[in-house]
Scaffold this active site. Sequence first.
Site, short mmCIF file in Angstrom:
data_model
loop_
_atom_site.label_atom_id
_atom_site.label_comp_id
_atom_site.label_asym_id
_atom_site.label_seq_id
_atom_site.Cartn_x
_atom_site.Cartn_y
_atom_site.Cartn_z
N GLU A 155 0.82 -1.22 0.00
CA GLU A 155 0.00 0.00 0.00
C GLU A 155 0.85 1.27 0.00
O GLU A 155 1.84 1.36 0.74
CB GLU A 155 -0.89 -0.01 1.26
CG GLU A 155 -1.79 1.21 1.39
CD GLU A 155 -2.79 1.11 2.53
OE1 GLU A 155 -2.66 0.19 3.38
OE2 GLU A 155 -3.69 1.97 2.59
N GLU A 256 -12.71 2.61 4.30
CA GLU A 256 -11.70 2.90 5.32
C GLU A 256 -11.75 4.38 5.63
O GLU A 256 -10.82 5.13 5.37
CB GLU A 256 -10.32 2.47 4.82
CG GLU A 256 -9.31 2.26 5.94
CD GLU A 256 -7.90 2.01 5.43
OE1 GLU A 256 -7.50 2.63 4.42
OE2 GLU A 256 -7.19 1.19 6.02
#
Length: 281
Positions: A155, A256
Amino acid sequence: MGFADQRFTVNLSILFTELPLLERPAAAAEAGFGAVELWWPWVDSPEPAQSELDALRTAIEDAGVRLTGLNFYAGRLPGPDRGALSVPGEESARFRANVEVAAGFAESLGCRALNALYGNRVDGADPAEQDALALENLVLAARAADRIGAVLLIEALNQPESPHYPLVSAPAAVGVVDRVNAATGLDNARFLMDLYHLAMNGEDLPAVIDRHAGRTGHVQIADSPGRGAPGTGSLPLEELLDRLRKAGYDGRVGLEYKPGDRPSAEAFDWLPREARRGASR
Ligand SMILES: O=C(O)C(=O)CO
């Protein structure tokens, strides 16, 4: 197309955190969702007691939700850390100790995506040595993920909120994906495209999607600025997710985002209840 055509998964490390960990899966189910994801929940412990792992597994199973993503141990997160795998010494050792534990836990719940946060640059450490250590540890993680039929996610975070994290652009994260795949020959490392982090970095999101959708193993969203629910900022999230679908991304989309000044259960008004279980494809 549109939000109703997506398959969402609720991140229980940022939503429903007003509840104890073991109550969060049921709360997500109650809100209408069928899938959840988690950062490593035991920030001080890469190898929690079996009873703690069992309790979380039972809470997820009893809620009737699927665990679709899990972060490996990443140090104190939330907190100052952004991963452990490139941090020499004790943190790297903790990451290694966690690899089989996290993979075993994921496997027991049929979870097929493991996210390995890279870790911050450390004052006094040589960045090249940190990168060599990271590659070694990511190879271990990719092999463990492969053994359970999972992808290993890499990520990119955002520079303003993670100033010591070296992967703060899509190309930087994709470069690591390529190096891990070249080292293992397994081709199970994938880019985690978090549209919030990339927007905060000022990236051209349509261009990132067009260039990297094929190497993307998971997508996460929050609006920007503010990291709130879709509609609280200025990102055209529905359009961007449509573009991802057209570019061939067919996986889940992680919610998220921070619920803001309200209980998490009230932070989904942008998504009709019937769309929360996800499109059936
Ligand atoms: O720390 C974050 O913001 C993350 O997205 C971790 O996965």
